[in-house]
Design a protein around this motif. Sequence first.
Motif, PDB file in Angstrom:
ATOM      1  N   GLY A   8       0.771  -1.227   0.000  1.00 28.41           N
ATOM      2  CA  GLY A   8       0.000   0.000   0.000  1.00 28.41           C
ATOM      3  C   GLY A   8       0.806   1.282   0.000  1.00 28.41           C
ATOM      4  O   GLY A   8       0.255   2.349   0.163  1.00 28.41           O
ATOM      5  N   VAL A   9       2.113   1.226  -0.188  1.00 28.11           N
ATOM      6  CA  VAL A   9       2.931   2.423  -0.205  1.00 28.11           C
ATOM      7  C   VAL A   9       3.072   2.897  -1.636  1.00 28.11           C
ATOM      8  O   VAL A   9       3.459   2.132  -2.511  1.00 28.11           O
ATOM      9  CB  VAL A   9       4.333   2.140   0.391  1.00 28.11           C
ATOM     10  N   LYS A  16      11.897   4.334  -6.202  1.00 28.41           N
ATOM     11  CA  LYS A  16      11.672   3.486  -5.032  1.00 28.41           C
ATOM     12  C   LYS A  16      12.285   4.014  -3.734  1.00 28.41           C
ATOM     13  O   LYS A  16      12.825   3.271  -2.936  1.00 28.41           O
ATOM     14  CB  LYS A  16      12.166   2.071  -5.302  1.00 28.41           C
ATOM     15  N   GLY A  17      12.238   5.300  -3.506  1.00 26.73           N
ATOM     16  CA  GLY A  17      12.700   5.875  -2.246  1.00 26.73           C
ATOM     17  C   GLY A  17      14.191   6.120  -2.165  1.00 26.73           C
ATOM     18  O   GLY A  17      14.688   6.512  -1.121  1.00 26.73           O
ATOM     19  N   GLU A  18      14.943   5.892  -3.227  1.00 32.35           N
ATOM     20  CA  GLU A  18      16.386   6.098  -3.190  1.00 32.35           C
ATOM     21  C   GLU A  18      16.686   7.563  -2.910  1.00 32.35           C
ATOM     22  O   GLU A  18      16.036   8.448  -3.437  1.00 32.35           O
ATOM     23  CB  GLU A  18      17.007   5.658  -4.512  1.00 32.35           C
ATOM     24  N   ASN A  19      17.694   7.790  -2.064  1.00 29.33           N
ATOM     25  CA  ASN A  19      18.096   9.139  -1.666  1.00 29.33           C
ATOM     26  C   ASN A  19      16.975   9.904  -0.983  1.00 29.33           C
ATOM     27  O   ASN A  19      16.896  11.110  -1.077  1.00 29.33           O
ATOM     28  CB  ASN A  19      18.628   9.934  -2.869  1.00 29.33           C
ATOM     29  N   ASN A  40      11.654   1.561   5.255  1.00 31.24           N
ATOM     30  CA  ASN A  40      13.008   1.075   5.052  1.00 31.24           C
ATOM     31  C   ASN A  40      13.050   0.019   3.945  1.00 31.24           C
ATOM     32  O   ASN A  40      13.938   0.028   3.096  1.00 31.24           O
ATOM     33  CB  ASN A  40      13.552   0.516   6.368  1.00 31.24           C
ATOM     34  N   GLU A  41      12.083  -0.873   3.929  1.00 28.69           N
ATOM     35  CA  GLU A  41      11.999  -1.893   2.879  1.00 28.69           C
ATOM     36  C   GLU A  41      11.796  -1.275   1.502  1.00 28.69           C
ATOM     37  O   GLU A  41      12.148  -1.885   0.499  1.00 28.69           O
ATOM     38  CB  GLU A  41      10.841  -2.853   3.166  1.00 28.69           C
ATOM     39  N   ASN A  42      11.240  -0.075   1.473  1.00 30.77           N
ATOM     40  CA  ASN A  42      10.993   0.619   0.213  1.00 30.77           C
ATOM     41  C   ASN A  42      12.092   1.624  -0.118  1.00 30.77           C
ATOM     42  O   ASN A  42      11.890   2.529  -0.923  1.00 30.77           O
ATOM     43  CB  ASN A  42       9.614   1.289   0.242  1.00 30.77           C
TER      44      ASN A  42
END
Length: 75
Positions: A8-9, A16-19, A40-42
């Motif tokens: 659901g994110v 994918k959330g990098e940086n 964190n997983e994302n």
Amino acid sequence: MTTRGDKGVSKRDENKGENKYVVITGAGGGMGAETAKLLNENGFFVFALDKKQPALGALPQQNSLFIQTDVTNEQ
């Protein structure tokens, strides 16, 4: 293109959330700890804040930093 992950994110396929960084208060347990794990997983680096030290394994061990603090204390 923005998609919804299986948890659901919302995330961008190419990023994918990098940086990206996130600060979570109340991260020592419960919903705060689960949110820290999910982000964190994302791919997010998580700054996890709480008044009490979390139980071993409650927070991600990599790409995260636990800070013991009371955000309600003005001093």
